[in-house]
Design an enzyme around this catalytic site. Structure first.
Site, PDB file in Angstrom:
ATOM      1  N   ASP A 236      54.013  -1.441  -4.037  1.00 50.25           N
ATOM      2  CA  ASP A 236      53.960  -0.216  -4.290  1.00 50.25           C
ATOM      3  C   ASP A 236      53.063   0.444  -4.901  1.00 50.25           C
ATOM      4  OD1 ASP A 236      55.038   2.553  -3.885  1.00 50.25           O
ATOM      5  OD2 ASP A 236      56.843   2.257  -4.450  1.00 50.25           O
TER       6      ASP A 236
HETATM    7  C1  BGC Z   1      56.414   5.296  -3.523  1.00 45.51           C
HETATM    8  C2  BGC Z   1      56.298   5.064  -2.418  1.00 45.51           C
HETATM    9  C3  BGC Z   1      55.019   5.921  -1.875  1.00 45.51           C
HETATM   10  C4  BGC Z   1      53.903   5.468  -2.695  1.00 45.51           C
HETATM   11  C5  BGC Z   1      52.412   6.375  -2.279  1.00 45.51           C
HETATM   12  C6  BGC Z   1      55.023   5.415  -4.641  1.00 45.51           C
HETATM   13  O1  BGC Z   1      55.313   6.259  -5.663  1.00 45.51           O
HETATM   14  O2  BGC Z   1      57.436   4.861  -4.345  1.00 45.51           O
HETATM   15  O3  BGC Z   1      57.360   5.370  -1.658  1.00 45.51           O
HETATM   16  O4  BGC Z   1      54.559   5.210  -0.526  1.00 45.51           O
HETATM   17  O5  BGC Z   1      53.884   6.104  -4.046  1.00 45.51           O
HETATM   18  O6  BGC Z   1      52.402   7.452  -2.452  1.00 45.51           O
END
Ligand code: BGC
Length: 773
Positions: A236
């Site tokens: 993530d």
């Molecule tokens: C979120 C993800 C997301 C990623 C990219 C993160 O903060 O938890 O779900 O895909 O950011 O935007």
């Protein structure tokens, strides 16, 4: 599961260390590093999950600006989509998202999110499907298929046990093995095994003290070793603290890129010998293969069918609306006549998605009020805002009171009132959890005032996480859960309210009477960096049922403008499969769609705690008035298993199970009992096993009884009679055999214990030989 052949060794071996390290981290915020020498194109990534959040200029990697996305179709977020219980629709939605992705050069969509709704307070519940792993995996898996069949990768997220936003980047989800496997990993396991996502996103949090991004057990042993995952694990965004440890644990791709900083750390670790280069090579091999997947010719960029996708978003939303209550058939309203007071700013300024990384800039937006007016052929539809939302705040002091006055006046002069209530946008978002379940006081006070002048009130809710309806639901004759329905949701609500669409959604999560009833309360969201999952497997309806708590609306509940009768429930065993059949009849006067749920419970006298019932299958069907149809849902033996921590695997206990067909988890229409033979025990008995465990063991039990019988035959042994006394038997049940051996006159003297244990081993081996195993 077929494993991929490794790339020709030369492809990876020919790369320099710098090329290899750079492949394993992003080149920008939303782009991976390409490498011509490895024939690996850079892959553009985009959130996800219910529409694209496109960087303004696609291909440039974009910025972490959540509000600047270029337009894309905003489909119903997962909370709504789950209420359709319709995997086919989810697959179509994902196919449409894939078409938009392809047109924009996006190779992978960051979704679906299939985390379990452990608490109704989770700020990101709008982005997740259900409190139940089966619903989550059926809908989430369909999205993976829809994307990948169109040549666009899916990133199954957030693996694992990312069930809260509070302290999400550091918190450790402290969860026992059984709930981890049965509840939190189960949806991931099903989707990985069946739908084979190209990537899995490792979550921010830790599990049992180990950050997921460095968790070899989760990322390698379970995900790849047990489930056969053959894609890439990406982090993530910002979830990696120690890049070298992460690579070693099985995390292939760090996102976003760090401008090469952590690549240097990896190179240094390889050079110093701290990291085996083969570990890096493996990650590179997977990433190259992943990048090459995105060049599949099935991807054919074309023009985006903006109108078609908007229509699809509307058709899907039609099936997501949940009619929670409809006393005296107040709904549907007559579009041809009468006066309807539409009250609530949310009717004019709809909330149709949640906030955070999933926020889509819609291509257009259906406003419920406009849609209601458009559908009314003769009905007089009037509007009063009633309350303000942040950003639409009336300027003059006292205007809240004025808004409320106007609304009450309109309500008192109208035949029917449709009140749009819901959570204001600032109440729920990625990044934080809610701290209560209530609607804003201004809205509930207004509702009371309106009810006082006109009891014919239909409440339409807009919310991403469940809200408490208990304080007022008894006084409101009709209640529609509209969730966050995506950009075409306004039309869907109007169609349901005026009866052009017969509502058919059902709840994929329980609406509790009070927050305090929710099973994870009060251990949610934990403290001082740890969130202890004290409720174990009793999450959602499993918990409410275990405690027999009343709920406002149960899991699986949803009404229709017609009615369905269930009959002829039967279960046929066919090897590993349990075939559950029943007939469903539309007994009302409108065509409608029914979602039939199949639950399993038991067995009676289980050695471990079992939920009263667990959803093990479902089927949806459209029926014309009077039409009757047979449906069959196949369960497998595995659906009856629990995860035995002691035996380190799934186990089917022998015994009598209940198979139920329900219109909801609390509206069970039929039940059949089936006797199921248990899996052979893999426990190797020792003196440390209790008397009960010995007696319950398929080999040890009979053998021990033989010893006891022999002792009984020997008049000099008197202690053996203890087993005939029911109280003594219970008293002794939990005593390890090596302790019983020490009792005077024990039928198994300490010196013979080893002999007995060996005899069990020998008989077990004989049995295995006989079965040819
Ligand atoms: C979120 C993800 C997301 C990623 C990219 C993160 O903060 O938890 O779900 O895909 O950011 O935007």
């Amino acid at each position: 599961m077929p494993q991929q052949n490794p790339l020709p060794p030369s492809s990876v071996a020919a790369l320099s260390l710098a090329e290899k390290t750079s492949l394993t981290s992003g080149s920008g915020d939303f782009v991976t590093q390409g490498c011509a020498a490895a024939s690996a194109p850079a892959v553009v990534l985009s959130d996800g999950p219910h529409g694209l959040r496109l960087p303004k200029e696609s291909g440039d990697g974009g910025q972490l600006d959540l509000h600047s996305a270029a337009p894309a179709t905003c489909f119903p977020p997962a909370v709504a989509l789950a209420s359709s219980w319709n995997p086919e629709l989810a697959e179509q939605v994902a196919g449409a998202i894939a078409a938009e992705a392809t047109a924009h050069g996006v190779g992978l969509v960051l979704g679906p999110g299939i985390n379990i709704k452990r608490s109704p307070l989770c700020g990101r519940n709008f982005e997740y499907f259900s409190e139940d792993p089966l619903v989550s995996s059926e809908l989430g898996g369909a999205m993976v298929r829809g994307l990948q069949n169109a040549g666009v990768g899916a990133a199954l997220k957030h693996y694992a046990a990312n069930n809260q936003e509070t302290d999400r980047m550091r918190v450790s989800a402290d969860v026992d093995e059984r709930p981890l496997r049965e509840i939190y990993l189960r949806a991931f396991e099903r989707v990985v095994r069946r739908d084979r996502p190209w990537s899995v996103m490792a979550s921010y949090n830790g599990v049992n003290g180990v950050p997921v991004s460095e968790n070899a057990r989760l990322l390698t042993d379970i995900l790849r070793g047990e489930w056969g995952f053959d894609g890439i694990v990406m982090s993530d965004w910002g979830a990696v603290r120690d890049r070298v440890a992460a690579l070693r644990a099985g995390l292939d791709l760090q996102m976003p890129g760090t401008g090469g900083r952590t690549d240097l750390e990896v190179a240094a670790a390889v050079e110093s010998g701290a990291l085996d280069e083969a570990v890096l090579d493996l990650a590179v091999d997977r990433i190259v293969r992943f990048a090459q997947r995105t060049t599949d010719p099935v991807r054919s960029p074309g023009d985006i069918d903006v109108d078609g996708h908007h229509r699809l978003a509307g058709t899907v939303a039609d099936q997501c609306v949940v009619l929670l209550k409809n006393d005296a058939a107040l709904l549907p309203l007559d579009p041809a006549g009468g006066s309807v007071a539409v009250i609530g700013e949310l009717a004019r300024t709809p909330r149709f998605q949640g906030a955070g990384s999933s926020q889509v800039t819609p291509t257009r937006l259906d406003v419920p009020l406009d849609s209601l007016r458009a559908l009314a052929t003769g009905a007089d539809v009037r509007f009063a805002a009633g309350y303000a939302l942040a950003g639409t705040m009336p300027e003059a002091v006292g205007s809240e009171a004025r808004l409320s006055e106007e609304a009450v006046r309109l309500a008192s002069g109208s035949e029917t009132v449709v009140m749009f209530l819901g959570l204001p946008p600032q109440d729920e978002s990625e990044g934080f959890d809610r701290d209560h379940l209530d609607l804003p006081a201004a809205q509930t006070e207004l509702l009371e005032r309106v009810l006082a002048v006109n009891p014919r009130v239909v409440v339409v809710l807009s919310n991403g996480g469940v809200v408490r309806t208990a304080p007022w639901q008894e006084r409101v004759p009709a209640l529609v859960e509209g969730w966050l329905l995506g950009q075409a949701g306004g039309g869907a609500l109007a169609r349901v309210l005026f009866g052009a669409v017969n509502p058919s959604g059902k709840l994929a999560e329980t609406v509790p009477l009070r927050l305090e009833d929710s099973p994870s309360h009060p251990s949610f969201p934990g403290e001082e960096g740890r969130s202890r999952y004290g409720e174990g497997i009793f999450v959602g309806y499993r918990g409410y049922d275990a405690r027999r708590s009343e709920v406002a609306f149960p899991f699986g509940h949803g009404l229709s403008y017609t009615a369905f009768a269930y009959g002829g429930l039967r279960v046929e065993e066919d090897g590993e499969v349990l075939r559950v059949g029943l007939s469903v009849t539309n007994t009302g006067s409108r065509a409608g769609r029914e979602i039939v749920q199949i639950y399993a419970g038991g067995p009676a006298g289980s050695r471990v705690l079992r939920p009263v019932r667990e959803l093990r299958g479902f089927v949806t069907l459209f029926l014309d008035p009077g039409e009757s149809r047979d449906v069959v849902v196949e369960l497998t033996r595995h659906d009856l298993a629990y995860f035995s921590e002691r035996e380190g695997g799934w186990k089917v206990e022998g015994g009598r199970y209940r198979i139920e067909a329900g219109a909801s988890s609390r509206d069970i229409r039929g039940c059949v009992e089936v006797d199921v033979e248990g899996d052979p025990s893999t426990i190797r008995l020792t003196g440390r096993n209790t008397l009960a465990e010995w007696l319950g063991h398929p080999v040890g039990g009979p053998l021990l009884r033989e010893w006891f019988a022999r002792a009984r035959a020997d008049a000099s042994q008197e202690g053996q009679g203890a087993l005939a006394d029911p109280v003594m038997r219970r008293f002794l049940a939990d005593v390890p055999l090596d302790v019983i051996c020490e009792f005077p006159q024990s039928p198994v003297p300490p010196a013979s214990l080893g002999e007995l244990v060996d005899a069990v081993e020998a008989r077990t081996a004989e049995g295995r030989e006989r079965r040819g195993a």
